[in-house]
Design a protein around this motif. Structure first.
Motif, PDB file in Angstrom:
ATOM      1  N   MET A   1       0.844  -1.184   0.000  1.00  0.00           N
ATOM      2  CA  MET A   1       0.000   0.000   0.000  1.00  0.00           C
ATOM      3  C   MET A   1       0.883   1.239   0.000  1.00  0.00           C
ATOM      4  SD  MET A   1      -2.817   1.316   2.722  1.00  0.00           S
ATOM      5  CE  MET A   1      -4.146   0.576   1.845  1.00  0.00           C
ATOM      6  N   ARG A   2       0.519   2.210  -0.816  1.00  0.00           N
ATOM      7  CA  ARG A   2       1.253   3.461  -0.880  1.00  0.00           C
ATOM      8  C   ARG A   2       0.824   4.341   0.293  1.00  0.00           C
ATOM      9  NH1 ARG A   2       0.323   7.786  -5.491  1.00  0.00           N
ATOM     10  NH2 ARG A   2      -0.771   8.779  -3.811  1.00  0.00           N
ATOM     11  N   ILE A   3       1.808   4.824   1.048  1.00  0.00           N
ATOM     12  CA  ILE A   3       1.513   5.648   2.213  1.00  0.00           C
ATOM     13  C   ILE A   3       1.818   7.105   1.873  1.00  0.00           C
ATOM     14  CG2 ILE A   3       2.003   6.071   4.646  1.00  0.00           C
ATOM     15  CD1 ILE A   3       0.696   3.359   4.086  1.00  0.00           C
ATOM     16  N   THR A   4       0.758   7.867   1.704  1.00  0.00           N
ATOM     17  CA  THR A   4       0.889   9.300   1.464  1.00  0.00           C
ATOM     18  C   THR A   4       0.889  10.027   2.812  1.00  0.00           C
ATOM     19  OG1 THR A   4      -1.500   9.577   1.345  1.00  0.00           O
ATOM     20  CG2 THR A   4      -0.347   9.094  -0.737  1.00  0.00           C
ATOM     21  N   ILE A   5       1.184  11.295   2.791  1.00  0.00           N
ATOM     22  CA  ILE A   5       1.155  12.080   4.034  1.00  0.00           C
ATOM     23  C   ILE A   5      -0.247  12.062   4.653  1.00  0.00           C
ATOM     24  CG2 ILE A   5       1.494  14.370   5.058  1.00  0.00           C
ATOM     25  CD1 ILE A   5       4.108  12.840   4.312  1.00  0.00           C
ATOM     26  N   PRO A   6      -1.326  12.272   3.876  1.00  0.00           N
ATOM     27  CA  PRO A   6      -2.666  12.179   4.489  1.00  0.00           C
ATOM     28  C   PRO A   6      -2.940  10.794   5.088  1.00  0.00           C
ATOM     29  CG  PRO A   6      -2.813  13.332   2.401  1.00  0.00           C
ATOM     30  CD  PRO A   6      -1.418  12.763   2.490  1.00  0.00           C
ATOM     31  N   THR A   7      -2.499   9.730   4.403  1.00  0.00           N
ATOM     32  CA  THR A   7      -2.682   8.386   4.945  1.00  0.00           C
ATOM     33  C   THR A   7      -1.898   8.232   6.238  1.00  0.00           C
ATOM     34  OG1 THR A   7      -3.001   7.497   2.713  1.00  0.00           O
ATOM     35  CG2 THR A   7      -2.460   5.914   4.445  1.00  0.00           C
ATOM     36  N   ARG A  44      -9.714   2.585   1.196  1.00  0.00           N
ATOM     37  CA  ARG A  44      -8.537   1.830   0.752  1.00  0.00           C
ATOM     38  C   ARG A  44      -7.936   1.019   1.899  1.00  0.00           C
ATOM     39  NH1 ARG A  44      -7.614   6.497  -2.306  1.00  0.00           N
ATOM     40  NH2 ARG A  44      -6.115   7.328  -0.819  1.00  0.00           N
ATOM     41  N   LEU A  45      -7.863   1.617   3.093  1.00  0.00           N
ATOM     42  CA  LEU A  45      -7.329   0.904   4.251  1.00  0.00           C
ATOM     43  C   LEU A  45      -8.210  -0.294   4.607  1.00  0.00           C
ATOM     44  CD1 LEU A  45      -6.263   3.925   6.501  1.00  0.00           C
ATOM     45  CD2 LEU A  45      -4.739   2.320   5.336  1.00  0.00           C
ATOM     46  N   GLN A  46      -9.499  -0.110   4.460  1.00  0.00           N
ATOM     47  CA  GLN A  46     -10.438  -1.199   4.735  1.00  0.00           C
ATOM     48  C   GLN A  46     -10.271  -2.324   3.706  1.00  0.00           C
ATOM     49  OE1 GLN A  46     -14.390   0.372   5.181  1.00  0.00           O
ATOM     50  NE2 GLN A  46     -15.195  -1.534   5.976  1.00  0.00           N
ATOM     51  N   GLU A  47     -10.153  -1.972   2.431  1.00  0.00           N
ATOM     52  CA  GLU A  47      -9.967  -2.974   1.379  1.00  0.00           C
ATOM     53  C   GLU A  47      -8.662  -3.742   1.561  1.00  0.00           C
ATOM     54  OE1 GLU A  47     -10.310  -1.006  -2.405  1.00  0.00           O
ATOM     55  OE2 GLU A  47     -12.442  -1.506  -2.524  1.00  0.00           O
ATOM     56  N   ALA A  48      -7.637  -3.071   2.104  1.00  0.00           N
ATOM     57  CA  ALA A  48      -6.341  -3.714   2.329  1.00  0.00           C
ATOM     58  C   ALA A  48      -6.340  -4.599   3.575  1.00  0.00           C
ATOM     59  CB  ALA A  48      -5.252  -2.647   2.447  1.00  0.00           C
ATOM     60  N   GLY A  49      -7.421  -4.544   4.364  1.00  0.00           N
ATOM     61  CA  GLY A  49      -7.513  -5.350   5.570  1.00  0.00           C
ATOM     62  C   GLY A  49      -6.878  -4.703   6.788  1.00  0.00           C
ATOM     63  N   TRP A  50      -6.485  -3.451   6.664  1.00  0.00           N
ATOM     64  CA  TRP A  50      -5.861  -2.739   7.779  1.00  0.00           C
ATOM     65  C   TRP A  50      -6.903  -2.162   8.729  1.00  0.00           C
ATOM     66  CZ3 TRP A  50      -0.966   0.543   6.473  1.00  0.00           C
ATOM     67  CH2 TRP A  50      -0.072  -0.218   5.720  1.00  0.00           C
ATOM     68  N   LEU A  51      -8.116  -1.977   8.254  1.00  0.00           N
ATOM     69  CA  LEU A  51      -9.140  -1.262   8.992  1.00  0.00           C
ATOM     70  C   LEU A  51     -10.441  -2.052   8.998  1.00  0.00           C
ATOM     71  CD1 LEU A  51      -9.072   1.637  10.216  1.00  0.00           C
ATOM     72  CD2 LEU A  51     -10.135   2.433   8.133  1.00  0.00           C
ATOM     73  N   ALA A  52     -11.091  -2.076  10.151  1.00  0.00           N
ATOM     74  CA  ALA A  52     -12.425  -2.656  10.269  1.00  0.00           C
ATOM     75  C   ALA A  52     -13.398  -1.504  10.512  1.00  0.00           C
ATOM     76  CB  ALA A  52     -12.469  -3.636  11.431  1.00  0.00           C
ATOM     77  N   ALA A  53     -14.621  -1.666  10.032  1.00  0.00           N
ATOM     78  CA  ALA A  53     -15.630  -0.611  10.199  1.00  0.00           C
ATOM     79  C   ALA A  53     -16.956  -1.251  10.588  1.00  0.00           C
ATOM     80  CB  ALA A  53     -15.782   0.182   8.910  1.00  0.00           C
ATOM     81  N   HIS A  54     -17.711  -0.515  11.391  1.00  0.00           N
ATOM     82  CA  HIS A  54     -19.060  -0.961  11.749  1.00  0.00           C
ATOM     83  C   HIS A  54     -19.925   0.258  12.060  1.00  0.00           C
ATOM     84  CE1 HIS A  54     -17.315  -0.484  15.805  1.00  0.00           C
ATOM     85  NE2 HIS A  54     -18.551  -0.285  16.197  1.00  0.00           N
ATOM     86  N   TRP A  55     -21.216   0.077  11.854  1.00  0.00           N
ATOM     87  CA  TRP A  55     -22.165   1.149  12.142  1.00  0.00           C
ATOM     88  C   TRP A  55     -22.542   1.122  13.618  1.00  0.00           C
ATOM     89  CZ3 TRP A  55     -23.140   5.115   9.146  1.00  0.00           C
ATOM     90  CH2 TRP A  55     -22.912   5.001   7.782  1.00  0.00           C
ATOM     91  N   GLU A  56     -22.688   2.289  14.174  1.00  0.00           N
ATOM     92  CA  GLU A  56     -23.165   2.457  15.548  1.00  0.00           C
ATOM     93  C   GLU A  56     -24.605   1.953  15.627  1.00  0.00           C
ATOM     94  OE1 GLU A  56     -23.158   6.241  18.544  1.00  0.00           O
ATOM     95  OE2 GLU A  56     -23.703   6.633  16.461  1.00  0.00           O
ATOM     96  N   GLU A  57     -24.900   1.253  16.688  1.00  0.00           N
ATOM     97  CA  GLU A  57     -26.260   0.741  16.869  1.00  0.00           C
ATOM     98  C   GLU A  57     -27.042   1.680  17.776  1.00  0.00           C
ATOM     99  OE1 GLU A  57     -26.473  -3.407  17.857  1.00  0.00           O
ATOM    100  OE2 GLU A  57     -24.786  -3.864  16.553  1.00  0.00           O
TER     101      GLU A  57
END
Length: 105
Positions: A1-7, A44-57
């Motif tokens: 994964m390319r790591i930019t300054i914003p990333t 992109r981080l999520q697609e790479a498997g670095w990040l998990a996401a879920h909706w607040e219940e």
């Protein structure tokens, strides 16, 4: 994964408390990034498997606001993010000159 300054900014915020859930607005405020920059990076981080996401219940009508989407680094993401930031620091650091090798102008 390319790591930019914003990333790198996003990863640094997430690594500050790797077990904490963070939502978009909180990440925008912490990084200074606009939503148009933040969300594509999170995706992109999520697609790479670095990040998990879920909706607040929550019940949005009871809370008076929409549900938030929370993000957190995965265990592999923590390792990869630390390594990526260390490599970025190594690439961008300017080595100190060795005494006696720099000639005055």
């Amino acid at each position: 994964m390319r790591i930019t300054i914003p990333t790198a900014r996003i990863l640094a915020v997430l690594l500050a408390e790797p077990d904490a859930d963070r939502y978009g607005l909180e990440l925008m405020q912490a990084t200074g990034l606009a939503s148009g920059s933040l969300y594509p990076i999170l995706h992109r981080l999520q697609e790479a498997g670095w990040l998990a996401a879920h909706w607040e219940e929550i019940d949005p009508s009871a809370e008076g606001r929409p549900a938030r989407r929370f993000y957190r680094l995965t265990p592999d993401g923590v390792v990869s993010a630390r390594q990526a930031l260390a490599e970025l620091r190594a690439q961008t650091s300017v080595p100190a000159p060795v005494p006696g090798t720099v000639k005055p102008a």
